[in-house]
Design an enzyme around this catalytic site. Structure first.
Site, PDB file in Angstrom:
ATOM      1  N   CYS A 178     -67.504   4.684  -6.623  1.00  0.00           N
ATOM      2  CA  CYS A 178     -67.481   5.623  -5.498  1.00  0.00           C
ATOM      3  C   CYS A 178     -66.266   6.533  -5.577  1.00  0.00           C
ATOM      4  O   CYS A 178     -65.144   6.069  -5.686  1.00  0.00           O
ATOM      5  CB  CYS A 178     -67.473   4.854  -4.186  1.00  0.00           C
ATOM      6  SG  CYS A 178     -67.425   5.913  -2.737  1.00  0.00           S
ATOM      7  N   GLY A 179     -66.495   7.846  -5.490  1.00  0.00           N
ATOM      8  CA  GLY A 179     -65.390   8.788  -5.529  1.00  0.00           C
ATOM      9  C   GLY A 179     -65.025   9.364  -4.183  1.00  0.00           C
ATOM     10  O   GLY A 179     -64.042  10.090  -4.056  1.00  0.00           O
TER      11      GLY A 179
END
Length: 273
Positions: free
Chosen positions: A110-111
């Site tokens: 997840c960014g």
């Protein structure tokens, strides 16, 4: 203490002919705390190599700093439970730091995890000017293969992503690896900044799909082109179009697709084979 990039782990291989014990080299991932002026801003799971590059790249792509001279001091501190990347920033960066505050740990895939508003997830991006960058089709079509051939950690583990910087006429000049694709790109951007290399002079190459946070990081770094082995999401494509970024996907098996701003890839179709 230092963390290894990979470890040999035992397991059990199961096939139609039976079972057998195995030992495989697997990539390590550890919590990395990004700490600014004594306060933890985010905790991200990442490969434990090139942490300074990761920390600087994260600070730049988050807009916490816009240039390295805004960093007064940096240190990397390892603990039994993970790694702290500690920054001391100029006082005038506090507003930018507060604007991108995150409240939770970000898992490796997840960014955008932990942002405290929808507006921050869909932040306004700088528009990249059409400054003359030209990419030759033959180099674009080789880009992901060239990147993969340089992945030392992936060669050992078969489980990491990479981000590379492709310079026209030179090929991949800098590469960073990580278990997370967004971490790999932050590490690359941090490495380029610390080496004084302008991202506007080439293209970012990714071993992954192209999602929103990769386009955002590309725009924040000022890079005009993003090349990947896999597909973009539709939202990532809309962002790239609006930000002036040339988005190239499916760069593999002798071809590629261009989804936005194709003028940067010179039209010599016969060279793509």
């Amino acid at each position: 203490m230092g963390f290894p990039l990979s470890r040999s782990m035992s397991g059990l291989s199961v096939h139609r002919d039976g079972r057998a014990p195995i030992s495989r080299t697997l990539p390590e991932e550890v919590p990395v705390a990004l700490v600014y002026n004594g306060t933890t801003h985010a905790v991200m799971m990442a490969s434990p190599g090139d942490i300074a590059d990761f920390a600087y790249g994260f600070a730049l792509t988050e807009g916490i700093v816009t240039s390295l001279d805004q960093v007064l001091e940096f240190e990397e501190v390892s603990h039994d439970s993970g790694i702290e990347a500690r920054f001391w920033l100029r006082d005038d960066r506090q507003e930018a730091l507060s604007a991108r505050r995150r409240f939770m740990a970000g898992p490796v895939g997840c960014g955008l995890c932990g942002l405290d508003s929808l507006e921050q997830a869909n932040r306004a991006l700088p528009v990249i000017s059409d400054d003359g960058l030209k990419l030759h089709p033959a180099q674009v079509v080789r880009a992901t293969d060239d990147l993969r051939s340089l992945q030392v950690l992936h060669e050992r583990t078969r489980a990491t992503h990479a981000a590379g910087f492709l310079v026209p006429g030179q090929g991949i000049v800098t590469l960073r690896e990580d278990v997370g694709r967004h971490n790999a790109l932050d590490k690359l951007i941090g490495a380029l900044a610390r080496q004084g290399i302008d991202p506007a002079g080439g293209a970012f190459v990714m071993t992954s799909r192209l999602s929103v946070e990769l386009v955002q990081k590309c725009a924040m770094a000022g890079c005009a082109a993003l090349i990947a082995v896999s597909a973009p999401t539709s939202h990532a494509l809309r962002l790239a179009e609006a930000a002036g970024i040339t988005l190239v996907a499916f760069a593999r098996q002798g071809g590629f697709d261009i989804y936005s701003h194709p003028q940067r890839v010179i039209s010599e179709v016969s060279d793509v084979a």
